[in-house]
Design a protein around this motif. Structure first.
Motif, PDB file in Angstrom:
ATOM      1  N   ILE A 152       0.791  -1.001   0.090  1.00 47.42           N
ATOM      2  CA  ILE A 152      -0.053   0.056  -0.081  1.00 47.42           C
ATOM      3  C   ILE A 152       1.080   1.304   0.018  1.00 47.42           C
ATOM      4  O   ILE A 152       0.669   2.125  -0.700  1.00 47.42           O
ATOM      5  CB  ILE A 152      -1.011   0.075   1.276  1.00 47.42           C
ATOM      6  N   THR A 155       2.402   1.774  -3.427  1.00 44.61           N
ATOM      7  CA  THR A 155       1.302   2.097  -4.498  1.00 44.61           C
ATOM      8  C   THR A 155       1.250   3.714  -4.337  1.00 44.61           C
ATOM      9  O   THR A 155       1.143   4.474  -5.220  1.00 44.61           O
ATOM     10  CB  THR A 155       0.104   1.413  -4.132  1.00 44.61           C
ATOM     11  N   ILE A 156       0.860   4.168  -3.097  1.00 45.01           N
ATOM     12  CA  ILE A 156       0.619   5.325  -2.839  1.00 45.01           C
ATOM     13  C   ILE A 156       1.761   6.261  -3.125  1.00 45.01           C
ATOM     14  O   ILE A 156       1.547   7.587  -3.955  1.00 45.01           O
ATOM     15  CB  ILE A 156       0.339   5.747  -1.346  1.00 45.01           C
ATOM     16  N   ARG A 159       2.458   6.029  -7.389  1.00 46.86           N
ATOM     17  CA  ARG A 159       1.321   6.585  -7.967  1.00 46.86           C
ATOM     18  C   ARG A 159       1.147   8.056  -7.622  1.00 46.86           C
ATOM     19  O   ARG A 159       0.360   8.886  -8.304  1.00 46.86           O
ATOM     20  CB  ARG A 159      -0.023   5.914  -7.881  1.00 46.86           C
ATOM     21  N   LEU A 161      -0.715   9.332  -5.527  1.00 43.49           N
ATOM     22  CA  LEU A 161      -2.184   9.605  -5.211  1.00 43.49           C
ATOM     23  C   LEU A 161      -2.481  10.949  -4.633  1.00 43.49           C
ATOM     24  O   LEU A 161      -1.832  11.449  -3.839  1.00 43.49           O
ATOM     25  CB  LEU A 161      -2.857   8.421  -4.348  1.00 43.49           C
ATOM     26  N   PRO A 162      -3.500  11.646  -5.270  1.00 43.70           N
ATOM     27  CA  PRO A 162      -3.736  13.182  -4.652  1.00 43.70           C
ATOM     28  C   PRO A 162      -4.190  12.981  -3.337  1.00 43.70           C
ATOM     29  O   PRO A 162      -5.034  11.884  -2.805  1.00 43.70           O
ATOM     30  CB  PRO A 162      -4.984  13.448  -5.757  1.00 43.70           C
ATOM     31  N   LEU A 165      -5.983  12.469   1.328  1.00 46.45           N
ATOM     32  CA  LEU A 165      -6.135  10.881   1.070  1.00 46.45           C
ATOM     33  C   LEU A 165      -5.970  10.142   2.562  1.00 46.45           C
ATOM     34  O   LEU A 165      -4.780  10.235   3.299  1.00 46.45           O
ATOM     35  CB  LEU A 165      -5.012  10.228   0.216  1.00 46.45           C
ATOM     36  N   LEU A 167      -6.463   6.596   4.543  1.00 44.69           N
ATOM     37  CA  LEU A 167      -6.983   5.087   4.139  1.00 44.69           C
ATOM     38  C   LEU A 167      -6.916   4.173   5.422  1.00 44.69           C
ATOM     39  O   LEU A 167      -6.165   4.203   6.275  1.00 44.69           O
ATOM     40  CB  LEU A 167      -5.935   4.404   3.364  1.00 44.69           C
ATOM     41  N   VAL A 184     -10.680  -2.535  -2.101  1.00 41.51           N
ATOM     42  CA  VAL A 184     -11.271  -1.292  -1.657  1.00 41.51           C
ATOM     43  C   VAL A 184     -12.874  -1.265  -1.123  1.00 41.51           C
ATOM     44  O   VAL A 184     -13.430  -1.894  -2.004  1.00 41.51           O
ATOM     45  CB  VAL A 184     -11.108  -0.361  -2.567  1.00 41.51           C
ATOM     46  N   PRO A 238     -11.325   4.436   2.016  1.00 39.39           N
ATOM     47  CA  PRO A 238     -10.879   5.546   2.120  1.00 39.39           C
ATOM     48  C   PRO A 238     -11.679   6.614   3.038  1.00 39.39           C
ATOM     49  O   PRO A 238     -13.075   6.435   2.924  1.00 39.39           O
ATOM     50  CB  PRO A 238     -11.120   5.979   0.666  1.00 39.39           C
TER      51      PRO A 238
END
Lengths: 257, 257
Positions: A152, A155-156, A159, A161-162, A165, A167, A184, A238
């Motif tokens: 995880i 990936t964050i 990528r 991620l915006p 965020l 989780l 998810v 999320p």
């Protein structure tokens, strides 16, 4: 190494807990690690913060790529202290809270100190994760949480991620090899019903000790975190912080006219 | 009087606070009143509950139509104790938490013990209200909160609004006669930034005391609780507890595939 990443860790079980030791091991693969966690366990502290008394901070460990601090406040106080005082001039790439002993799925997200800290972290412009395992025992198996936590995090970060965020990651108490992957999903609807254990203290004064059980209001739904965990998945929800019940705005506007 | 209503009151400022005395005065017009509130002030306790230590309950007052209990737990513990132990065989018509000294608008709903208790109350199948006034002073003027509180209680009970229903009611610190009425609105987006005051204790040990300021992320929006209060309205936000960020489920499902 100006571009080295900075990962901030905290939890609600205290800086000495096994869960944070496991997270340190995972997070160090990704960059420098700063830990600022409660001196003592703070389970069930939710988003609580401390305004009524002074708080004390101490450094308990420092080595290459790792600093560990203990703080007398709540998990949320730890995040505030880290971002608004200790790290205020440094960019933080990721906040991780955990690994918690006990699930923070479903409505537990509201009561959880682990998730209180993760939510607080998301207010500072970086992604944040709370990780919990559905096992309260002191020797809970964190291998799955470490393995999937690493995935995880990767990936964050890769990528990008915006933000905001946040989780809420929860794992069932099964061996890592039996986990079926990441799912998810959404927060399960439900609530707790308590049973207060009554006893008398040595001076004959009656006391109450809270214990309870979770009631799942939608056991059949297949898109929830409770369902995902029961099926052997790592549940990832999320989290956002607008608690407005938007569906009722019109009805209530009319009622209070 | 089998059909007499039962109103449950709690708060986070403690059973001796002026705010709860004001609520008792209002609520007694509608039925029997049971108060179970913290022994001591518990501001900023959010949805925190106590599992690590025993809790003590005592009755501090009883008269026709009114019982008052003090409890050593958090505001949420008080609600759990009331519903799961003290009142377990009685139907409760309404939960009211407050009147709080200090606003619980915007993201404060997450940190607030007043709202923690109100949210907890809504898990027991009856409508619940948290009432707060944007004035921390000990002699805050509660007249507007009492007047509008009465109106809101009357509306909920007479219209029999469907549950779950949890209202976050916040009033600006202006005289009751200047309030412009009720505005149903949404939670303002924003966050807190803290400043830790540093000092040394008498033994030379450094301590930190948390203080901060709220940052409104959308000062121009006209459908928020912050805006409503600034305009002189009583802000009423319906609160729900699903914190899932539903808008990101698809994106994250793809990211973690």
């Amino acid at each position: 190494m100006k571009n080295e990443r900075l990962i901030f860790l905290t939890n609600d079980d205290g800086y000495r807990s096994r869960g944070i030791a496991a997270l340190i091991e995972v997070a160090r693969q990704f960059g420098r690690v700063v830990v600022l966690a409660p001196e003592e366990p703070q389970s069930g502290m939710s988003q609580a913060f401390t305004m009524s008394r002074p708080l004390f901070l101490r450094k308990v460990r420092e080595e290459e790529g790792l600093e560990v601090y203990a703080f007398t406040g709540t998990p949320v106080d730890c995040v505030k202290m880290a971002f608004d005082h200790l790290l205020c001039d440094r960019k933080v790439d990721l906040v991780i809270s955990g690994i918690n002993h006990g699930s923070n799925s479903a409505v537990n997200v509201l009561y959880s100190g682990t998730m209180g800290a993760a939510i607080e972290g998301s207010f500072y412009g970086c992604p944040s994760i709370g990780i919990s395992v559905d096992d309260h025992s002191p020797d809970a198996d964190f291998e799955g949480a470490m393995r999937y936590g690493e995935q995880i995090i990767r990936t964050i970060l890769e990528r990008n991620l915006p933000t905001p965020l946040c989780l809420n990651v929860n794992l069932p108490a099964i061996p890592a090899d039996q986990l079926k992957g990441i799912r998810v999903c959404r927060q399960t609807a439900g609530y707790w019903r308590e049973r207060f254990i009554r006893h008398e203290d040595p001076r004959g004064r009656e006391y109450f000790w809270l214990t309870g059980e979770y009631v799942n209001s939608e056991p059949e739904a297949e898109d929830t975190d409770e369902w995902a965990m029961k099926q052997g998945y790592v549940a990832v929800v999320p989290v956002q912080v607008d608690m407005t019940d938007h569906r009722r705005l019109a009805e209530l506007t009319e009622a209070f006219e």
